[in-house]
Motif scaffolding. Structure first.
Motif, PDB file in Angstrom:
ATOM      1  N   ARG A  19    -124.877 -83.694  -2.963  1.00 42.75           N
ATOM      2  CA  ARG A  19    -125.880 -82.493  -2.781  1.00 42.75           C
ATOM      3  C   ARG A  19    -127.254 -82.905  -3.302  1.00 42.75           C
ATOM      4  O   ARG A  19    -127.157 -83.610  -4.328  1.00 42.75           O
ATOM      5  N   THR A  20    -128.392 -82.483  -2.907  1.00 41.16           N
ATOM      6  CA  THR A  20    -129.761 -82.724  -3.555  1.00 41.16           C
ATOM      7  C   THR A  20    -130.441 -81.133  -3.636  1.00 41.16           C
ATOM      8  O   THR A  20    -130.056 -80.323  -3.031  1.00 41.16           O
ATOM      9  N   TYR A  21    -131.428 -81.310  -4.765  1.00 37.45           N
ATOM     10  CA  TYR A  21    -132.042 -80.230  -4.939  1.00 37.45           C
ATOM     11  C   TYR A  21    -133.566 -80.681  -5.123  1.00 37.45           C
ATOM     12  O   TYR A  21    -133.564 -81.676  -5.661  1.00 37.45           O
ATOM     13  N   ILE A  29    -133.322 -83.522  -7.408  1.00 32.87           N
ATOM     14  CA  ILE A  29    -131.926 -83.713  -8.457  1.00 32.87           C
ATOM     15  C   ILE A  29    -130.895 -84.124  -7.492  1.00 32.87           C
ATOM     16  O   ILE A  29    -130.555 -83.454  -6.403  1.00 32.87           O
ATOM     17  N   VAL A  31    -126.717 -84.945  -6.840  1.00 30.65           N
ATOM     18  CA  VAL A  31    -125.355 -84.629  -7.427  1.00 30.65           C
ATOM     19  C   VAL A  31    -124.582 -85.650  -6.878  1.00 30.65           C
ATOM     20  O   VAL A  31    -124.261 -85.805  -5.581  1.00 30.65           O
ATOM     21  N   GLN A  39    -118.368 -86.589 -11.809  1.00 25.87           N
ATOM     22  CA  GLN A  39    -119.608 -86.057 -11.179  1.00 25.87           C
ATOM     23  C   GLN A  39    -120.795 -86.210 -12.217  1.00 25.87           C
ATOM     24  O   GLN A  39    -120.553 -86.128 -13.449  1.00 25.87           O
ATOM     25  N   ARG A  41    -124.979 -85.644 -12.705  1.00 24.50           N
ATOM     26  CA  ARG A  41    -126.359 -85.079 -12.015  1.00 24.50           C
ATOM     27  C   ARG A  41    -127.285 -85.994 -12.489  1.00 24.50           C
ATOM     28  O   ARG A  41    -127.517 -85.789 -13.790  1.00 24.50           O
ATOM     29  N   LEU A  74    -129.969 -84.290 -17.970  1.00 26.40           N
ATOM     30  CA  LEU A  74    -130.044 -84.776 -16.595  1.00 26.40           C
ATOM     31  C   LEU A  74    -130.015 -86.376 -16.964  1.00 26.40           C
ATOM     32  O   LEU A  74    -130.998 -86.682 -17.522  1.00 26.40           O
ATOM     33  N   GLU A 108    -117.071 -81.049  -4.922  1.00 31.96           N
ATOM     34  CA  GLU A 108    -118.189 -80.941  -6.156  1.00 31.96           C
ATOM     35  C   GLU A 108    -117.443 -79.971  -7.067  1.00 31.96           C
ATOM     36  O   GLU A 108    -117.487 -80.009  -8.213  1.00 31.96           O
TER      37      GLU A 108
END
Length: 254
Positions: A19-21, A29, A31, A39, A41, A74, A108
């Motif tokens: 996933r990305t943000y 960010i 993941v 996992q 981040r 992070l 996730e």
């Protein structure tokens, strides 16, 4: 004590993007599910700029050789070299994309706090994405096989032969997500579904990786199996998997 150096805080690993943000004006960010560190981040600085050095290597479902740097909250992505570009092929096909999104969401959830099985979960997800990208099997079958295997790896292996509660040898005709799969008539909770024998055989094949049997299954068995797999996953994860609602399933009647 002197502050730790960049070199002492950096590490390398293979990772698949879950996933990305967006972060700020140009950062992202990401993941990852990594092979050795579970996992992770991390911040990819400048990843959203047109001329970013990361390019498309940090898009969902891509697999990369990563250099990461431990940070306070992070980690930081130092380098990313593509290992497998599954994301490009998957994103071009909506049924495959929704399946990949569901698998990434499950991965996730399963690896958020458990790093003991991270290598197994990583290899399982990468293998499923590879099969999905090359169209090795129907997308729905790949998803359901992945879900069953990922849950089994996390410690929730279902039984589709002997009774999941008392161990009475099968075959049996009822299913209970709470009890762990197929159950006998004595252990069957009230209201438990009674899947067709073909559906039970398909579920066992998907868990075992028996692809000749799975590929030869009928649409009706696939739809019924998909509902049971979703119920089993959501019971053990203790909440709904949002991406599963978007997955397209084959019609019961061809």
């Amino acid at each position: 004590m002197a502050e730790s150096t960049f070199a002492s805080r950096s590490y390398r690993d293979d990772g698949v993007v879950l996933r990305t943000y967006k972060l700020g004006e140009a950062d992202r960010i990401v993941v990852f599910l990594t092979r050795q560190h579970g996992q992770v981040r991390a911040v990819a600085r400048g990843a959203r700029r047109t001329r970013s050095r990361f390019g498309a290597r940090l898009e969902p479902f891509m697999v990369a050789d990563l250099q990461l740097v431990h940070g306070r909250s992070l980690d930081i992505v130092g380098q990313a070299a593509a290992r497998a570009s599954y994301g490009t092929t998957i994103a071009a096909d909506y049924p495959r994309y929704t399946v990949a999104a569901a698998m990434a969401e499950i991965a996730e959830r399963l690896t958020a706090s458990d790093s003991d099985a991270s290598a197994s979960q990583y290899l399982l997800l990468v293998g499923a994405l590879a099969a999905l990208s090359r169209g090795a099997h129907a997308p729905g079958l790949i998803l359901d096989s992945y879900l069953l295997r990922a849950l089994a790896t996390a410690g929730w292996a279902p039984s589709f032969t002997d009774c999941a509660r008392c161990g009475e040898p099968g075959p049996h005709g009822a299913f209970s997500a709470a009890l762990g799969g197929i159950v006998c008539s004595d252990c069957r909770p009230p209201g438990s579904p009674a899947p067709a024998p073909d559906t039970v055989r398909l579920l066992a094949a998907l868990l075992a990786g028996d692809w000749p049997t799975a590929d030869a299954s009928e649409p009706g068995a696939r739809r019924e199996a998909a509902g049971l797999v979703a119920a089993y996953a959501q019971w053990h994860l203790e909440r709904a998997v949002g991406a599963l609602r978007l997955v397209e399933r084959e019609p019961t009647v061809p």
